[in-house]
Write a protein that holds these residues in place. Sequence first.
Motif, PDB file in Angstrom:
ATOM      1  N   ASP A 144      10.933  88.548   0.019  1.00  0.00           N
ATOM      2  CA  ASP A 144      11.058  87.322  -0.764  1.00  0.00           C
ATOM      3  C   ASP A 144      10.366  86.145  -0.098  1.00  0.00           C
ATOM      4  OD1 ASP A 144      12.528  88.862  -2.411  1.00  0.00           O
ATOM      5  OD2 ASP A 144      14.479  88.037  -1.844  1.00  0.00           O
ATOM      6  N   ASP A 145       9.682  85.327  -0.924  1.00  0.00           N
ATOM      7  CA  ASP A 145       9.030  84.094  -0.485  1.00  0.00           C
ATOM      8  C   ASP A 145       7.994  84.324   0.603  1.00  0.00           C
ATOM      9  OD1 ASP A 145      10.653  82.602  -2.243  1.00  0.00           O
ATOM     10  OD2 ASP A 145      12.273  82.576  -0.759  1.00  0.00           O
ATOM     11  N   GLY A 146       7.353  85.503   0.593  1.00  0.00           N
ATOM     12  CA  GLY A 146       6.270  85.761   1.527  1.00  0.00           C
ATOM     13  C   GLY A 146       6.693  86.051   2.941  1.00  0.00           C
ATOM     14  N   LYS A 147       7.970  86.308   3.185  1.00  0.00           N
ATOM     15  CA  LYS A 147       8.422  86.596   4.545  1.00  0.00           C
ATOM     16  C   LYS A 147       7.942  87.972   4.971  1.00  0.00           C
ATOM     17  CE  LYS A 147      12.521  86.549   7.511  1.00  0.00           C
ATOM     18  NZ  LYS A 147      13.996  86.376   7.571  1.00  0.00           N
ATOM     19  N   LEU A 148       7.390  88.054   6.198  1.00  0.00           N
ATOM     20  CA  LEU A 148       6.872  89.304   6.732  1.00  0.00           C
ATOM     21  C   LEU A 148       7.880  89.867   7.723  1.00  0.00           C
ATOM     22  CD1 LEU A 148       4.423  91.207   6.824  1.00  0.00           C
ATOM     23  CD2 LEU A 148       3.478  89.798   8.645  1.00  0.00           C
ATOM     24  N   VAL A 149       8.443  91.019   7.402  1.00  0.00           N
ATOM     25  CA  VAL A 149       9.465  91.615   8.252  1.00  0.00           C
ATOM     26  C   VAL A 149       8.951  92.926   8.821  1.00  0.00           C
ATOM     27  CG1 VAL A 149      11.370  90.536   7.016  1.00  0.00           C
ATOM     28  CG2 VAL A 149      10.592  92.793   6.317  1.00  0.00           C
ATOM     29  N   ALA A 150       9.536  93.328   9.956  1.00  0.00           N
ATOM     30  CA  ALA A 150       9.099  94.541  10.641  1.00  0.00           C
ATOM     31  C   ALA A 150      10.300  95.392  10.983  1.00  0.00           C
ATOM     32  CB  ALA A 150       8.332  94.184  11.911  1.00  0.00           C
ATOM     33  N   LEU A 162      13.688  96.382  -3.130  1.00  0.00           N
ATOM     34  CA  LEU A 162      12.931  97.446  -3.765  1.00  0.00           C
ATOM     35  C   LEU A 162      12.097  96.955  -4.941  1.00  0.00           C
ATOM     36  CD1 LEU A 162      15.495 100.383  -3.813  1.00  0.00           C
ATOM     37  CD2 LEU A 162      13.653  99.976  -2.215  1.00  0.00           C
ATOM     38  N   GLU A 163      12.375  95.762  -5.424  1.00  0.00           N
ATOM     39  CA  GLU A 163      11.675  95.303  -6.618  1.00  0.00           C
ATOM     40  C   GLU A 163      10.286  94.785  -6.273  1.00  0.00           C
ATOM     41  OE1 GLU A 163      12.768  95.824  -9.587  1.00  0.00           O
ATOM     42  OE2 GLU A 163      14.535  96.738  -8.698  1.00  0.00           O
ATOM     43  N   ILE A 164       9.344  95.033  -7.170  1.00  0.00           N
ATOM     44  CA  ILE A 164       7.995  94.534  -6.962  1.00  0.00           C
ATOM     45  C   ILE A 164       7.858  93.178  -7.633  1.00  0.00           C
ATOM     46  CG2 ILE A 164       7.032  96.840  -6.808  1.00  0.00           C
ATOM     47  CD1 ILE A 164       6.150  96.649  -9.634  1.00  0.00           C
ATOM     48  N   LEU A 165       6.674  92.608  -7.573  1.00  0.00           N
ATOM     49  CA  LEU A 165       6.469  91.264  -8.098  1.00  0.00           C
ATOM     50  C   LEU A 165       6.809  91.194  -9.582  1.00  0.00           C
ATOM     51  CD1 LEU A 165       3.062  90.435  -6.399  1.00  0.00           C
ATOM     52  CD2 LEU A 165       5.337  89.721  -5.698  1.00  0.00           C
ATOM     53  N   SER A 166       7.258  90.014  -9.996  1.00  0.00           N
ATOM     54  CA  SER A 166       7.609  89.824 -11.398  1.00  0.00           C
ATOM     55  C   SER A 166       6.384  90.029 -12.280  1.00  0.00           C
ATOM     56  CB  SER A 166       8.160  88.407 -11.610  1.00  0.00           C
ATOM     57  OG  SER A 166       9.303  88.220 -10.813  1.00  0.00           O
ATOM     58  N   SER A 167       6.605  90.702 -13.383  1.00  0.00           N
ATOM     59  CA  SER A 167       5.501  90.961 -14.301  1.00  0.00           C
ATOM     60  C   SER A 167       5.054  89.674 -14.975  1.00  0.00           C
ATOM     61  CB  SER A 167       5.944  91.979 -15.360  1.00  0.00           C
ATOM     62  OG  SER A 167       4.920  92.178 -16.296  1.00  0.00           O
ATOM     63  N   CYS A 202       2.062  93.421 -12.009  1.00  0.00           N
ATOM     64  CA  CYS A 202       1.697  92.371 -11.063  1.00  0.00           C
ATOM     65  C   CYS A 202       1.441  91.040 -11.755  1.00  0.00           C
ATOM     66  CB  CYS A 202       0.441  92.789 -10.288  1.00  0.00           C
ATOM     67  SG  CYS A 202       0.663  94.275  -9.322  1.00  0.00           S
ATOM     68  N   ASP A 203       1.816  89.996 -11.070  1.00  0.00           N
ATOM     69  CA  ASP A 203       1.577  88.634 -11.557  1.00  0.00           C
ATOM     70  C   ASP A 203       0.209  88.188 -11.065  1.00  0.00           C
ATOM     71  OD1 ASP A 203       1.526  86.015 -12.263  1.00  0.00           O
ATOM     72  OD2 ASP A 203       3.402  85.463 -11.278  1.00  0.00           O
ATOM     73  N   LEU A 204      -0.796  88.218 -11.942  1.00  0.00           N
ATOM     74  CA  LEU A 204      -2.166  87.917 -11.540  1.00  0.00           C
ATOM     75  C   LEU A 204      -2.425  86.431 -11.343  1.00  0.00           C
ATOM     76  CD1 LEU A 204      -4.161  90.437 -13.744  1.00  0.00           C
ATOM     77  CD2 LEU A 204      -3.450  90.650 -11.378  1.00  0.00           C
ATOM     78  N   SER A 205      -1.413  85.593 -11.538  1.00  0.00           N
ATOM     79  CA  SER A 205      -1.591  84.164 -11.284  1.00  0.00           C
ATOM     80  C   SER A 205      -1.323  83.814  -9.823  1.00  0.00           C
ATOM     81  CB  SER A 205      -0.661  83.349 -12.190  1.00  0.00           C
ATOM     82  OG  SER A 205       0.702  83.624 -11.868  1.00  0.00           O
ATOM     83  N   THR A 206      -0.923  84.806  -9.006  1.00  0.00           N
ATOM     84  CA  THR A 206      -0.670  84.579  -7.587  1.00  0.00           C
ATOM     85  C   THR A 206      -1.592  85.462  -6.766  1.00  0.00           C
ATOM     86  OG1 THR A 206       1.003  86.312  -7.333  1.00  0.00           O
ATOM     87  CG2 THR A 206       1.754  84.163  -8.116  1.00  0.00           C
ATOM     88  N   VAL A 207      -1.886  85.040  -5.540  1.00  0.00           N
ATOM     89  CA  VAL A 207      -2.770  85.823  -4.689  1.00  0.00           C
ATOM     90  C   VAL A 207      -2.126  87.157  -4.321  1.00  0.00           C
ATOM     91  CG1 VAL A 207      -1.970  84.772  -2.524  1.00  0.00           C
ATOM     92  CG2 VAL A 207      -4.253  85.758  -2.660  1.00  0.00           C
ATOM     93  N   GLN A 208      -0.820  87.157  -4.092  1.00  0.00           N
ATOM     94  CA  GLN A 208      -0.163  88.428  -3.780  1.00  0.00           C
ATOM     95  C   GLN A 208      -0.243  89.384  -4.958  1.00  0.00           C
ATOM     96  OE1 GLN A 208       3.808  87.953  -2.347  1.00  0.00           O
ATOM     97  NE2 GLN A 208       3.171  87.252  -0.324  1.00  0.00           N
ATOM     98  N   GLY A 209       0.009  88.872  -6.145  1.00  0.00           N
ATOM     99  CA  GLY A 209      -0.053  89.724  -7.329  1.00  0.00           C
ATOM    100  C   GLY A 209      -1.446  90.258  -7.575  1.00  0.00           C
TER     101      GLY A 209
END
Length: 723
Positions: free
Chosen positions: A378-384, A397-402, A533-540
């Motif tokens: 969530d919110d771009g947090k990078l976890v290891a 488990l959920e992917i980006l909002s459609s 994928c949400d194509l309005s965001t760089v992650q999407g």
Amino acid sequence: MSNHNQRLLNPNRNPNPERLLAIPVKKSDPVELYRPLRNLVARKYSESDAQKVESVLETLNKCRSDMVERGDLSLPMQRDCLIHYFKCLCMVDPLFTAISSDSHSDPIVFVWYDAFYSEHENGVSSQRNSIQLEKVSVLFNLGAVCSQIGASCDRTTPLGRHLAIDAFNAAANFFFKLWNVFAKDVSATLDLTLLFAETLYRLCGAQALEIRLQQQLEHNNNDTAASSALQQHRCAVTFRLVSVNYQIAYDLILHDSAATEHVFSFDRTWMTHLHQKVKFFQVEAHRRRSSILPKSQLPQTISLFRSCPLDHDAVSVTEKLVRGICCWSSLFRSCPLDLEAELVRKIWKLKHKSIPKQERIPYLDLLLSEYSSFKIIDDGKLVANPWDMPPPYPTYLEILSSSSLSIMPPIPLKKSEPLDLYESLRSYVALKYSESEANRVEGLFKTVDKLRSEMQRDDLSLPVRRDCLILYLKCLCMIEPLFSMTTSPNPPIFVWYNAFNPQEDSSQHNIHFEKASVLFNLGALSTHITLSCDLSTVQGYRLAMDALYDASYWFFILWKLEAEKSSATIDLSVNCVQMLREMIAAQIADLTWNCPHSHSDGSSLAEYLVTLRCRKAYDLSTLGPLAENFVQSSIPQFLESKMKTRHVQTDPSDVTEQFLSGYCEAQSLLREACQTPSLDLLSEVGPVMIKDGNLVINLRGSIGRIGGDELPGDHGNMTIDRN
């Protein structure tokens, strides 16, 4: 067996010493990394950014602490720790550039000692805040640990020899990276010089080839006369390659007085050992030179560091299953690119000038896979995940909002009838081999059966279903050597329905039919991920691109390796798979054209490529049986339509983006050396592992948790058989 071959394989009469050399690891002093790096991120970026990456920084610190201070780690666990730490190092690399010019930061000083000095003499400190010494030292230790694994394997068995070959190949690849990429930029102890890096590269490569030669000599006794000339050629070439590499390793040390003294101070017998190896293999290579075939009859090029298959006459079912898993690595070799694909890559470079140098960022695994060591939540947090606490992640488990944007129709998934694979496989092994052999592998068979059941569940999230399909495909490669099960009282019959026409089905015992269907679903599932994928965001956007590349890859493997090996429903035909690949290629070209940081360069070329790919796909979709299957599909309409432009916003200064760029670099550097499936079977954090010669399910790994139910397995620690 000939008298010569008996003499070669008998250590009591063999002038060639049986001992294999293992490289010692470098030692280091402890250093605190978490606090200074987190403070730097908070000061240079923001406290919010520091929170986003603090999990990676904590893992970085833990990996280094375990690497330096823990003496109880097995060799496979040391390898896992070093690989995880190297990935973390590459991720934080940009911070060391920043910290060197930050007057408010305390210096981070790495101290490493020469591996060939046991008394911790002549330690070397890096320059202020330099990370290069740390990287080269970790690469050195990866090579050293892999060489120790190779030397520890029981080479009297086919399985042990194969593990040793993979281990020494991996060690050679790590030392090659050290020699060819890193060592030239570091002024450090003598063990990290170009001379020593090349010496260890040649040494480990020669030892891998020597073990493979032992396999080839044993194979010659069981081969037919028709293949005798080819086998003699291979042995002659291998003798020559072993001789050359031992000679280079020996000469590099002998012709440098400082290096010779250095090795003598560590172990004087090393030079004697190398001299004996050189003499023996020179004589044998010269004697067998007449067996080398002329160029017109040469077989495929014998790669210096390619693994050799397990013995053809292996009687153990475990060895056959390991042979199958080793074939899995061939699925991950790069696909050849055609002309249009090369042009798309050029457009990508033109239009992504401010994006890191890597052409593909592995967002697909970082965002979706529950089995990746790193994950964006969530919110771009990078976890290891800590290296010794394997995935899956319990949440997120959920992917980006459609988004409301639609790009291409999803390819429907194939459906299958239920099947009890466990009983079929176990009864076959018990009948053909023995009840004890069946007991050794029944845990794996239960896993195969469970994965096949789970992969058909519609209630699983797309990421979990994708992981399940990949794991099942890996298991299919393991059990493939058991097919066809002609003597089985109840051979498994695979039933799959046409994805585009569910009224049509096919029933076969052929495992290639099963593999082809799984590959089809992997490609199809990737298109479902793209649509979500949400194509309005760089992650999407990047996730969508990665998913499309993933879909294209799985359909390529299906087309190249499996489509022609079984007669099945029309959706698995070569023409259909080619049509789907063309459609996906058109979508990739279109998204590349309409990418972030858009420039005018190459837009006309991209538009041409989109049109060309769509035309090829449309023409294929209207031919014969394919046209009948696509009557109810929206694919032909999609191919005729014009795609819309997307606009994406991004922030190139995001610290997470810099970490991901480093992650890509690490993946690229480690890919060749780490594609060693048999070594992965030694890993204590892997899903399937070898214990006492048995294949067992490791409940600490990921495979036992698919679908939420644990599988029967073995928690015990793995040990390596020693010669």
